[in-house]
Scaffold this motif. Sequence first.
Motif, mmCIF file in Angstrom:
data_model
loop_
_atom_site.group_PDB
_atom_site.id
_atom_site.type_symbol
_atom_site.label_atom_id
_atom_site.label_comp_id
_atom_site.label_asym_id
_atom_site.label_seq_id
_atom_site.Cartn_x
_atom_site.Cartn_y
_atom_site.Cartn_z
ATOM 1 N N SER A 1 0.823 -1.200 0.000
ATOM 2 C CA SER A 1 0.000 0.000 0.000
ATOM 3 C C SER A 1 0.861 1.256 0.000
ATOM 4 N N GLU A 2 2.049 1.161 0.590
ATOM 5 C CA GLU A 2 2.929 2.319 0.653
ATOM 6 C C GLU A 2 3.464 2.687 -0.732
ATOM 7 N N HIS A 3 3.477 1.724 -1.648
ATOM 8 C CA HIS A 3 4.081 1.953 -2.961
ATOM 9 C C HIS A 3 3.140 1.520 -4.085
ATOM 10 N N ARG A 4 1.840 1.554 -3.815
ATOM 11 C CA ARG A 4 0.886 1.057 -4.804
ATOM 12 C C ARG A 4 1.060 1.753 -6.149
ATOM 13 N N GLY A 5 1.377 3.047 -6.122
ATOM 14 C CA GLY A 5 1.507 3.771 -7.374
ATOM 15 C C GLY A 5 2.635 3.247 -8.240
ATOM 16 N N ALA A 6 3.646 2.618 -7.624
ATOM 17 C CA ALA A 6 4.785 2.121 -8.380
ATOM 18 C C ALA A 6 4.584 0.683 -8.841
ATOM 19 N N LEU A 7 3.500 0.037 -8.429
ATOM 20 C CA LEU A 7 3.253 -1.348 -8.784
ATOM 21 C C LEU A 7 2.208 -1.420 -9.881
ATOM 22 N N ASP A 8 2.366 -2.375 -10.766
ATOM 23 C CA ASP A 8 1.479 -2.514 -11.908
ATOM 24 C C ASP A 8 0.674 -3.796 -11.761
ATOM 25 N N GLU A 9 -0.579 -3.777 -12.225
ATOM 26 C CA GLU A 9 -1.405 -4.979 -12.177
ATOM 27 C C GLU A 9 -0.756 -6.111 -12.947
ATOM 28 N N ALA A 10 -0.012 -5.799 -13.992
ATOM 29 C CA ALA A 10 0.647 -6.834 -14.774
ATOM 30 C C ALA A 10 1.664 -7.608 -13.940
ATOM 31 N N ASP A 11 2.172 -6.993 -12.856
ATOM 32 C CA ASP A 11 3.106 -7.663 -11.949
ATOM 33 C C ASP A 11 2.392 -8.387 -10.820
ATOM 34 N N GLY A 12 1.066 -8.246 -10.751
ATOM 35 C CA GLY A 12 0.317 -8.946 -9.715
ATOM 36 C C GLY A 12 -0.317 -8.055 -8.676
ATOM 37 N N ALA A 13 -0.134 -6.739 -8.779
ATOM 38 C CA ALA A 13 -0.825 -5.852 -7.843
ATOM 39 C C ALA A 13 -2.333 -6.022 -8.021
ATOM 40 N N VAL A 14 -3.059 -6.163 -6.920
ATOM 41 C CA VAL A 14 -4.493 -6.454 -6.968
ATOM 42 C C VAL A 14 -5.279 -5.226 -6.523
ATOM 43 N N PRO A 15 -6.126 -4.684 -7.385
ATOM 44 C CA PRO A 15 -6.948 -3.528 -6.981
ATOM 45 C C PRO A 15 -7.900 -3.895 -5.854
ATOM 46 N N GLY A 16 -8.256 -2.919 -5.037
ATOM 47 C CA GLY A 16 -9.229 -3.149 -3.988
ATOM 48 C C GLY A 16 -10.556 -3.614 -4.556
ATOM 49 N N GLY A 17 -11.194 -4.543 -3.861
ATOM 50 C CA GLY A 17 -12.486 -5.042 -4.297
ATOM 51 C C GLY A 17 -12.413 -6.189 -5.287
ATOM 52 N N THR A 18 -11.218 -6.657 -5.604
ATOM 53 C CA THR A 18 -11.070 -7.773 -6.542
ATOM 54 C C THR A 18 -11.580 -9.065 -5.913
ATOM 55 N N THR A 19 -12.373 -9.826 -6.659
ATOM 56 C CA THR A 19 -12.854 -11.117 -6.171
ATOM 57 C C THR A 19 -12.132 -12.243 -6.895
ATOM 58 N N ILE A 20 -12.345 -13.438 -6.416
ATOM 59 C CA ILE A 20 -11.696 -14.598 -6.997
ATOM 60 C C ILE A 20 -12.255 -14.925 -8.388
ATOM 61 N N PHE A 21 -13.292 -14.215 -8.816
ATOM 62 C CA PHE A 21 -13.891 -14.442 -10.133
ATOM 63 C C PHE A 21 -13.441 -13.408 -11.172
#
Length: 205
Positions: free
Chosen positions: A50-70
């Motif tokens: 959370s401290e570095h969320r801006g530097a992390l990309d979803e393509a690397d596995g960062a998960v946006p809030g509210g993401t479900t297993i579906f």
Amino acid sequence: MRIRRARVAALLVVLAAIAAVLGHQWPASPFSTAASPVDVPRSAHHSLRSEHRGALDEADGAVPGGTTIFDDQVPGVANLDPALLGALRRAATDAAHDGVRFLVDSGWRSPAYQARLLNEAVSRYGSQEEAARWVATPTRSAHVSGDAVDLVLPAAAWLSRHGARYGLCQIYGNEPWHYELRPEATDHGCPPTYADPTHDPRMSQ
């Protein structure tokens, strides 16, 4: 004029007294003291990234809030091992009847993402040895291989009671949010948890 000043002074004294009482009774901020790792109710990886969320990309596995297993469009979910993902979705479908949503805090991660989490853990906990209790190396992490998921607490709590029937087991005693697939658990129950990842033989292979 003297009477007016006296009234003002008296009023100020009363207001000060009221403020003191309220200040004494007001509950302390929940953020006023730092929690130890065992007190943190959610994944340690969540607070670190959370401290570095801006530097992390979803393509690397960062998960946006509210993401479900579906949520197949999120790589952190889509890149999980298919058998693990299938078990999680079966469990989530049944858990929905109890009003529980399977929200994902972290799933698959790229080696670069895992390395960043490990470096941040070393900075946070003060040593490589202490960090290893919370974050594995990229070559050892079950997240990098897609074999682990960290779930938000309501789902993790539900799995602690029902996960074995789906082969979903908590692996580490210090990480109640971390689940992996153990197919044999459907017949024999989940194996005992390791105290933390440093006790897991896979981490030293």
